[in-house]
Design an enzyme around this catalytic site. Structure first.
Site, mmCIF file in Angstrom:
data_model
loop_
_atom_site.group_PDB
_atom_site.id
_atom_site.type_symbol
_atom_site.label_atom_id
_atom_site.label_comp_id
_atom_site.label_asym_id
_atom_site.label_seq_id
_atom_site.Cartn_x
_atom_site.Cartn_y
_atom_site.Cartn_z
ATOM 1 N N SER A 245 0.840 -1.109 0.234
ATOM 2 C CA SER A 245 -0.087 0.146 -0.146
ATOM 3 C C SER A 245 0.813 1.260 0.160
ATOM 4 O O SER A 245 0.323 2.138 -0.262
ATOM 5 C CB SER A 245 -0.771 0.224 1.116
ATOM 6 O OG SER A 245 -0.266 0.189 2.425
ATOM 7 N N LYS B 241 1.542 3.786 7.054
ATOM 8 C CA LYS B 241 0.858 4.866 6.019
ATOM 9 C C LYS B 241 1.491 6.068 6.232
ATOM 10 O O LYS B 241 2.166 6.522 7.269
ATOM 11 C CB LYS B 241 -0.765 4.774 6.427
ATOM 12 C CG LYS B 241 -1.377 3.558 6.461
ATOM 13 C CD LYS B 241 -1.764 2.985 5.028
ATOM 14 C CE LYS B 241 -2.443 1.715 5.084
ATOM 15 N NZ LYS B 241 -2.626 1.001 4.003
#
Length: 254
Positions: A50, A91
């Site tokens: 991601s 993230k």
């Protein structure tokens, strides 16, 4: 007669002293660097893709242990939150408490409080995200993956309390470098967030830690190799030959 005093094995006392000092200092720097790094940094393995192309699944990263209050926009953080599966996740922080995050602004860019953000780390050249708007509550962080088309991030949790944000206290560490593969290198702070209030964070001491280990190792090797190298030098052989000649001359006297 003046000259460097030499030991029985053929190399100078000064050289011995300096090589010993190099090993001692090198050991302090080498071990100190490792201990310093272990205290400041936590190694993690990136679980998913991601965050590509910045970091990839399986990369071993060094993350500086920090408090959530030290987090700034643009930081890549490791965090753990029950709403996200209660497991370590990686993230990028794009919004802090009080921010309004939206997509897409002019040119398909992410906006923070109406300001379009340059994000050169994104994989795709199209819109920075699907269309959304969120307001970040005080004390919370809004997080997105760099692989916007496949990342399960704050956008997936927009209907949750806090509109997909997580508490600052959920942050465990902030990424500073990719340790493996070796060509990963340092992770730069994105300039796109620098003009916003609070600016961007400063890198941790990873360069100093690595430098201490590398210099320490070099000094240890150099100090350890001095003796074997010195014994092979032409000067030693000449000294040894001269000593033998003097012994023969002495034997012939009387």
């Amino acid at each position: 007669m003046s000259g460097t005093v030499r030991t029985d094995d053929g190399h100078g006392r000064l050289g011995n002293a300096l090589s010993g000092l190099a090993v001692a200092v090198g050991s302090v720097l080498f071990l100190g660097g490792f201990i310093w790094g272990a205290v400041v940094y936590q190694p993690y393995t990136v679980p998913t893709d991601s965050m590509t192309p910045t970091v990839h699944a399986g990369d071993r990263v060094l993350a500086e242990r920090i408090d959530g209050d030290q987090v700034r926009r643009g930081d890549i953080v490791v965090f753990r939150d029950k709403q996200w599966g209660d497991m370590p996740m990686v993230k990028r922080v794009v919004g802090v408490g009080g921010d309004t995050i939206a997509c897409c602004g002019d040119g398909g860019k992410l906006t923070v409080n109406g300001k379009a953000i340059e994000e050169p780390y994104l994989r795709t050249k199209g819109p920075a995200s699907n269309t959304f708007t969120a307001t970040v509550p005080k004390g919370q962080l809004f997080l997105l993956g760099d692989e916007r088309m496949g990342s399960q991030d704050s956008r997936v949790h927009l209907q949750d309390a806090g509109q997909g944000s997580v508490p600052r206290s959920a942050v465990e560490a902030r990424l500073d470098a990719v340790a493996w593969p070796l060509d990963g290198g340092l992770l730069e702070r994105p300039e796109g967030f620098a003009a916003l209030p609070g600016g961007v964070s400063r890198p941790g001491p990873v360069k100093l830690v690595v430098g201490s280990v590398v210099v320490g190792a070099a000094l240890i090797v150099a100090g350890a190799l001095y003796g074997p190298i010195a014994r092979r030098l032409p000067g030693r052989r000449r000294g040894a030959a001269g000593g033998a000649g003097r012994k023969k001359a002495s034997a012939g006297v009387g």
